[in-house]
Design a protein around this motif. Structure first.
Motif, PDB file in Angstrom:
ATOM      1  N   MET A 281     -59.609 -35.709  68.054  1.00  0.00           N
ATOM      2  CA  MET A 281     -58.805 -34.984  67.205  1.00  0.00           C
ATOM      3  C   MET A 281     -59.340 -33.787  66.699  1.00  0.00           C
ATOM      4  O   MET A 281     -58.886 -32.635  66.714  1.00  0.00           O
ATOM      5  CB  MET A 281     -58.348 -35.692  66.171  1.00  0.00           C
ATOM      6  N   TRP A 282     -60.655 -33.807  66.361  1.00  0.00           N
ATOM      7  CA  TRP A 282     -61.423 -32.495  66.176  1.00  0.00           C
ATOM      8  C   TRP A 282     -61.504 -31.600  67.202  1.00  0.00           C
ATOM      9  O   TRP A 282     -61.598 -30.339  66.895  1.00  0.00           O
ATOM     10  CB  TRP A 282     -62.925 -32.819  65.424  1.00  0.00           C
ATOM     11  N   ALA A 283     -61.881 -32.151  68.222  1.00  0.00           N
ATOM     12  CA  ALA A 283     -62.139 -31.010  69.378  1.00  0.00           C
ATOM     13  C   ALA A 283     -60.893 -30.540  69.752  1.00  0.00           C
ATOM     14  O   ALA A 283     -60.907 -29.346  70.194  1.00  0.00           O
ATOM     15  CB  ALA A 283     -62.716 -32.029  70.520  1.00  0.00           C
ATOM     16  N   PHE A 284     -59.830 -30.818  69.645  1.00  0.00           N
ATOM     17  CA  PHE A 284     -58.587 -30.209  69.863  1.00  0.00           C
ATOM     18  C   PHE A 284     -58.229 -29.266  68.852  1.00  0.00           C
ATOM     19  O   PHE A 284     -57.816 -28.049  69.135  1.00  0.00           O
ATOM     20  CB  PHE A 284     -57.134 -31.266  70.090  1.00  0.00           C
ATOM     21  N   CYS A 285     -58.450 -29.782  67.584  1.00  0.00           N
ATOM     22  CA  CYS A 285     -58.215 -28.469  66.303  1.00  0.00           C
ATOM     23  C   CYS A 285     -59.460 -27.426  66.638  1.00  0.00           C
ATOM     24  O   CYS A 285     -59.084 -26.425  66.327  1.00  0.00           O
ATOM     25  CB  CYS A 285     -58.420 -29.278  65.291  1.00  0.00           C
ATOM     26  N   LYS A 286     -60.436 -27.650  67.051  1.00  0.00           N
ATOM     27  CA  LYS A 286     -61.412 -26.563  67.314  1.00  0.00           C
ATOM     28  C   LYS A 286     -61.125 -25.652  68.540  1.00  0.00           C
ATOM     29  O   LYS A 286     -61.369 -24.373  68.390  1.00  0.00           O
ATOM     30  CB  LYS A 286     -62.766 -27.231  67.658  1.00  0.00           C
ATOM     31  N   CYS A 287     -60.305 -26.381  69.391  1.00  0.00           N
ATOM     32  CA  CYS A 287     -59.879 -25.398  70.458  1.00  0.00           C
ATOM     33  C   CYS A 287     -58.874 -24.374  70.320  1.00  0.00           C
ATOM     34  O   CYS A 287     -58.319 -23.792  71.351  1.00  0.00           O
ATOM     35  CB  CYS A 287     -59.986 -26.290  71.956  1.00  0.00           C
ATOM     36  N   LEU A 288     -58.248 -24.567  69.148  1.00  0.00           N
ATOM     37  CA  LEU A 288     -56.953 -23.631  68.939  1.00  0.00           C
ATOM     38  C   LEU A 288     -57.196 -22.098  68.941  1.00  0.00           C
ATOM     39  O   LEU A 288     -58.283 -21.954  68.817  1.00  0.00           O
ATOM     40  CB  LEU A 288     -56.296 -24.105  67.588  1.00  0.00           C
ATOM     41  N   PRO A 289     -56.218 -21.634  69.626  1.00  0.00           N
ATOM     42  CA  PRO A 289     -56.512 -20.082  69.529  1.00  0.00           C
ATOM     43  C   PRO A 289     -56.439 -19.351  68.282  1.00  0.00           C
ATOM     44  O   PRO A 289     -56.038 -20.226  67.217  1.00  0.00           O
ATOM     45  CB  PRO A 289     -55.034 -19.592  70.432  1.00  0.00           C
ATOM     46  N   PRO A 290     -56.503 -18.191  68.008  1.00  0.00           N
ATOM     47  CA  PRO A 290     -56.624 -17.634  66.800  1.00  0.00           C
ATOM     48  C   PRO A 290     -54.899 -17.677  66.267  1.00  0.00           C
ATOM     49  O   PRO A 290     -54.036 -17.701  67.089  1.00  0.00           O
ATOM     50  CB  PRO A 290     -56.748 -16.068  67.336  1.00  0.00           C
ATOM     51  N   LEU A 291     -54.949 -17.941  64.950  1.00  0.00           N
ATOM     52  CA  LEU A 291     -53.593 -18.322  64.367  1.00  0.00           C
ATOM     53  C   LEU A 291     -53.325 -17.290  63.185  1.00  0.00           C
ATOM     54  O   LEU A 291     -53.709 -17.175  62.149  1.00  0.00           O
ATOM     55  CB  LEU A 291     -53.687 -19.869  63.899  1.00  0.00           C
ATOM     56  N   ASP A 292     -52.345 -16.586  63.650  1.00  0.00           N
ATOM     57  CA  ASP A 292     -51.793 -15.389  62.870  1.00  0.00           C
ATOM     58  C   ASP A 292     -50.816 -15.818  61.874  1.00  0.00           C
ATOM     59  O   ASP A 292     -49.721 -16.313  61.823  1.00  0.00           O
ATOM     60  CB  ASP A 292     -51.063 -14.556  63.631  1.00  0.00           C
ATOM     61  N   LEU A 293     -51.507 -16.331  60.510  1.00  0.00           N
ATOM     62  CA  LEU A 293     -50.707 -16.685  59.354  1.00  0.00           C
ATOM     63  C   LEU A 293     -49.660 -15.723  58.867  1.00  0.00           C
ATOM     64  O   LEU A 293     -48.560 -16.501  58.345  1.00  0.00           O
ATOM     65  CB  LEU A 293     -51.663 -17.179  58.447  1.00  0.00           C
TER      66      LEU A 293
END
Length: 645
Positions: free
Chosen positions: A1-13
């Protein structure tokens, strides 16, 4: 689960809340301009400025332990509040209201606070002191957290560093929590300044992506399209001043001549603004057909993960698609388009297929496959040292593709077909020979009319080649290679070649980072090249996947391609030319479509969820427009139907 969250692209809030309805601003949000630069001001902590964490950090139960936050802001001298939240993450109460802060970025006078809750409910503050932001000037902050190390960079200057006694928690639970932009969900703590950029970069150091910068106070990783300025950054300010004073004429038709150079024309029918350059009208702002929505048209179950899809026409048959499947056992497949979607038409034996390329000679149709392994007949039971790629020819009698010619290749990644002076050529991207030798020759083949086969025409040295792109500008023919890796680093030169006296010579080299694709496109008379940069890697150091891919424009006077625009991507990027617009497509964890908007360049317009997307193709059928993507992580492909107005 952490590996997926870590590989997310930049998130433009910021874009996440501003672009829910692009036709208007959200309640409680006001756009302001200061120093020629746009930002937003919040007048209330409206519910539309918050959203569940599950909408952004999909399938993530815990907040990433390593991350960066990029903020561009401006705070007035008269700011009187002691504590203002740039953003916060709060637990949701049972009654739906905002609860205690789980994570937040807070400003007080001359201080920046990272506030977060540890296990057991203990709230901790990491405080950077002595930062002077209340000066009515724009500033860009990059806060990077990595375990027990925290670093703050203001305007790309020397960073402030902190090594707390305890590391940032790896178990910061965000289930059932909400993001709030510009507040903590209450009036108290509402951010009173202007906000232009707010980006969360999971698992990555964003400072290296944006610094150094020519404009450090306004350096951008991802600015919402709504805030992109007509005049833009300082280097763009000269655009209007060069031609001042200007006169704007209005009408349906206008002639452009040397005497009218620098004059503006507004066409009310097209809703476009144009500039006369002395010879023709250049779009400044132009309305295009807008994608209203994208419908999922077909989920195509494949026999294996797919690295590439090639869509093409076969005379008397119609539209077909060749899928490059990973599995050797099942081979690859060719599909035929029916009114309901693609249907399996033919299976072809392939060996670690990585791509297909379609080409024609006269009325004959061919397909060539890039095999990354040899066939079982060469070395049964083990990986072959002789890798064979295969050309197939369409048999009109048998109504299928039949094996025509084999060519020795080395972990072939791509084929490109092209015609020069009535001759047909093929070029292969040889990626590596063996496990370690990446600097090898890729080969240009020429069709021999006497032997009716392709023969070696020219060798071109490449470094971990991934892709070739051929294009023509006027009388000149170009070939550009995407070099990815030389055995040590991904920071290698990709090369543009030009055709001179029967062979290719070096025209220009461009520094790239694991380049995986080049695409050429034209908008009016302007010629562009866009490169997909994959990641940064050197030696045994860590890989960095959040990276700029770059669009270059051909400068005819300087006779070279110059940087036009950077687009933040995650691993890969492709380009598609739609009949009514030009689009840059990112095969990321999400599909990001960026569309040409005249003088503003390319701006994001759509996101679509994908699974390990490896390739996109655009095609049309009976007046309708479609996109198909292939997945390198799941045995499926999807077809989307595009709706415009």
């Amino acid at each position: 689960m952490w590996a997926f969250c870590k590989c997310l692209p930049p998130l433009d809030l910021l874009s996440f809340v501003l672009e829910r309805d692009t036709s208007k601003l959200m309640p409680g949000v006001h756009m302001r301009q200061a120093g020629g630069v746009r930002g937003v001001r919040f007048s209330s902590p409206h519910p539309s400025l918050s959203f569940p964490s599950s909408q952004l950090l999909v399938n993530c139960d815990f907040f990433p332990q390593e991350f960066s936050i990029v903020v561009t802001l401006k705070i007035n001298h008269n700011a009187h509040k002691r504590n203002e939240y740039i953003f916060s993450h709060t637990q949701v109460k049972r009654d739906g209201g905002g609860g205690r802060v789980v994570l937040g970025l807070r400003l007080s006078r001359n201080r920046l606070h990272l506030v977060f809750k540890r296990h057991g409910g203990f709230v901790q503050h990491w405080v950077f002191r002595g930062i002077r932001l209340v000066d009515n000037q724009w500033h860009t902050l990059v806060l990077t957290i990595s375990g027990r190390h925290a670093r703050l960079t203001v305007d790309c200057s020397s960073p402030l560093e902190m090594v707390p006694s305890r590391s940032f928690p790896s178990d910061l639970n965000i289930q059932g929590s909400r993001f709030h932009i510009g507040s903590r969900g209450r009036w108290k703590g509402l951010f009173s300044g202007l906000l232009r950029q707010l980006v969360l970069v999971p698992g990555s150091d964003a400072e290296s992506q944006i610094c150094p910068s020519s404009y450090p106070t306004l350096t951008a990783l991802s600015v919402p399209p709504l805030l992109l300025d007509l005049c833009g950054a300082a280097e763009d300010m000269t655009f209007l001043s060069v031609y001042a004073p200007v006169r704007v004429s209005v009408g349906l038709e206008r002639l452009c001549s040397n005497s009218l150079q620098g004059q503006l024309w507004f066409n009310p029918l097209r809703k476009g603004l144009y500039l006369c350059d002395g010879t023709g009208w250049v779009p400044v702002l132009e309305e295009h057909k807008r994608l209203d929505y994208v419908l999922e048209h077909q989920v195509l179950t494949t026999s294996s993960e797919t690295y590439d899809v090639e869509v093409f026409q076969v005379p008397d048959m119609g539209l077909m698609a060749a899928m490059a499947h990973r599995s050797t056992a099942s081979g690859s497949a060719v599909y035929l388009w029916k009114h309901t979607g693609f249907q399996l038409y033919q299976n072809i034996s392939t060996y670690g297929a990585l791509s297909w390329r379609h080409f024609s000679m006269g009325n004959k149709t061919f397909l060539v496959v890039s095999n990354s392994g040899g066939g079982p007949e060469e070395h049964p039971g083990k990986e072959s040292e002789t890798e064979i790629s295969v050309i197939y020819k369409w048999s009109k009698r048998r109504k299928k593709f039949v094996r025509y010619q084999t060519l020795q290749t080395h972990c072939a990644r791509d084929w490109e077909a092209f015609h020069i002076n009535q001759n047909t050529y093929l070029v292969v991207a040889n990626h590596r020979q063996g496990n370690n030798n990446h600097t090898i020759n890729s080969v240009v083949y020429k069709w021999n009319r006497l032997t009716k086969s392709f023969e070696v025409h020219q060798m071109l040295q490449t470094s971990g080649a991934y892709d070739w792109e051929f294009f023509t500008v006027g009388p000149y023919h170009f070939l550009v290679v995407a070099n990815a890796f030389d055995g040590v680093t991904t920071h290698v030169d990709s090369v543009i070649y030009v055709w001179v006296n029967g062979s290719f010579e070096v025209f220009q080299t461009i520094k790239t980072f694991c380049a995986t694709d080049w695409e050429m496109f034209q908008i009016g008379s302007r010629v562009f090249l866009v490169v997909a940069n994959g990641h940064r890697l050197h030696g045994n150091g860590p890989s960095r996947y959040a990276i700029n891919s770059t669009i270059y424009e051909l400068d005819l006077n300087g006779q070279l391609f110059v940087r036009f625009q950077d687009i933040v991507t995650y691993r890969y990027l492709t380009f598609q030319q739609h009949p009514s617009q030009s689009e840059i497509i990112h095969p990321d964890c999400l599909r990001n479509q960026t569309q040409w908007q005249g003088y503003e360049g390319f701006v994001p317009v759509h996101w679509l969820p994908t699974i390990g997307c490896s390739d996109w193709e655009f095609f049309s059928s009976k007046g309708d427009s479609y996109l198909i993507y292939s997945s390198a992580r799941a045995p499926l492909s999807k077809v989307f139907k595009l709706k415009t107005h």
